[in-house]
Design a protein around this motif. Sequence first.
Motif, short mmCIF file in Angstrom:
data_model
loop_
_atom_site.label_atom_id
_atom_site.label_comp_id
_atom_site.label_asym_id
_atom_site.label_seq_id
_atom_site.Cartn_x
_atom_site.Cartn_y
_atom_site.Cartn_z
N UNK A 117 0.84 -1.19 0.00
CA UNK A 117 0.00 0.00 0.00
C UNK A 117 0.88 1.25 0.00
N UNK A 118 0.41 2.28 -0.70
CA UNK A 118 1.10 3.57 -0.77
C UNK A 118 0.11 4.67 -0.43
N UNK A 153 6.98 3.93 1.63
CA UNK A 153 7.19 5.29 2.12
C UNK A 153 6.22 6.23 1.40
N UNK A 154 5.50 7.05 2.12
CA UNK A 154 4.46 7.88 1.49
C UNK A 154 5.04 8.93 0.56
N UNK A 155 4.21 9.39 -0.36
CA UNK A 155 4.51 10.55 -1.19
C UNK A 155 3.73 11.71 -0.60
N UNK A 156 4.43 12.77 -0.24
CA UNK A 156 3.78 13.92 0.40
C UNK A 156 4.02 15.18 -0.42
N UNK A 157 2.95 15.94 -0.61
CA UNK A 157 3.02 17.24 -1.29
C UNK A 157 2.51 18.28 -0.30
N UNK A 186 3.79 8.85 -12.80
CA UNK A 186 4.16 7.70 -13.62
C UNK A 186 5.43 7.06 -13.09
N UNK A 187 6.41 7.89 -12.74
CA UNK A 187 7.67 7.35 -12.20
C UNK A 187 7.46 6.75 -10.82
N UNK A 188 6.64 7.40 -10.00
CA UNK A 188 6.35 6.85 -8.67
C UNK A 188 5.79 5.45 -8.79
N UNK A 189 4.83 5.30 -9.68
CA UNK A 189 4.20 3.99 -9.83
C UNK A 189 5.15 2.98 -10.47
N UNK A 237 7.59 1.31 -8.05
CA UNK A 237 6.92 0.74 -6.87
C UNK A 237 7.80 -0.27 -6.16
N UNK A 238 8.36 -1.20 -6.89
CA UNK A 238 9.08 -2.32 -6.27
C UNK A 238 10.38 -1.90 -5.59
N UNK A 239 10.93 -0.77 -5.97
CA UNK A 239 12.20 -0.34 -5.37
C UNK A 239 12.01 0.83 -4.40
N UNK A 240 10.76 1.26 -4.22
CA UNK A 240 10.52 2.36 -3.29
C UNK A 240 10.77 1.90 -1.86
N UNK A 241 11.31 2.78 -1.05
CA UNK A 241 11.57 2.47 0.36
C UNK A 241 10.29 2.01 1.06
N UNK A 242 10.43 1.05 1.95
CA UNK A 242 9.31 0.57 2.76
C UNK A 242 9.38 1.17 4.17
N UNK A 243 8.21 1.38 4.77
CA UNK A 243 8.15 1.81 6.17
C UNK A 243 8.54 0.61 7.04
N UNK A 244 9.53 0.75 7.92
CA UNK A 244 9.95 -0.39 8.74
C UNK A 244 9.04 -0.62 9.94
N UNK A 245 8.82 -1.88 10.26
CA UNK A 245 8.07 -2.28 11.45
C UNK A 245 8.82 -3.41 12.13
N UNK A 246 8.58 -3.57 13.41
CA UNK A 246 9.17 -4.71 14.12
C UNK A 246 8.49 -6.00 13.69
#
Length: 252
Positions: free
Chosen positions: A139-140, A181-185, A212-215, A218-227
């Motif tokens: 999810x993004x 990692x979210x995209x924020x404007x 278009x580039x964000x999507x 997708x597979x290489x975008x940073x993920x939010x870390x969780x325990x």
Amino acid sequence: MGTVLVVSAHPSQGSFTNAWAAATIAAAEADGHDVLRSDLCAMGFDAVERADHYGEAGATAFDPLKAQEAAAAAGRLPAEVAAEVAKIQAAERIVLHFPIWWFAPPAVVKGWCDRVLVQGLLHSVEERFDAGLCGDKSVLFCVSTGASASECGPDGKEGDLMLQLWPLAQTFRYLGMEVLAPVAVHSVHGYFEGDDEVALQTRLSAVLSEQTDVFHNWNIRERVPFNSDEQFDSDGRLKAGAPSYSPFVRPV
């Protein structure tokens, strides 16, 4: 390719939020994905979970999780909820578009989670977090703020945007999803005039073009870390020496 669910939450069809959602749809379709759409405000989605959705109007006690689980097992979920559940189940990727209002997503986003993330279908007592039923999904969040980027930073007067988004991120983590990692404007509001308004529209047009580039990435975008589950003890508390990724979950 796969299926993408695009969810938006803004009452104006002419909003940047919905224009951004349209840009995501175009990017997904250009990449060969099937797209499902949920424009929550246009749908008039009822964000309040309550007994009368389950034929229990007037009940002296209402347990939402048990009501959802029983309705799911019997195949009698409210039609609007069943439709949204089916979209989530079909999608590999989910994109939520919304503004930050009063330091949180709009209420309809929370209500959509309350009603649609159904106990017994998308999670259960044993099937959550690392064992979540949605472990094949990601999810993004595409988020706008009225405040500036500096005001939305860790030392900003509006408060850290990442902390404001953490409860929603944890919601999808609970289901087992990866959270990108979210995209924020920032500084998106209707109080600019003259050259400032022109500059805002130029900036927002660039954001739409960049989707278009964000999507595509997708597979290489940073993920939010969780325990991970194994980093908690039998009481559900963070083990000594385990990393902390958020002030919401930290050593005591």
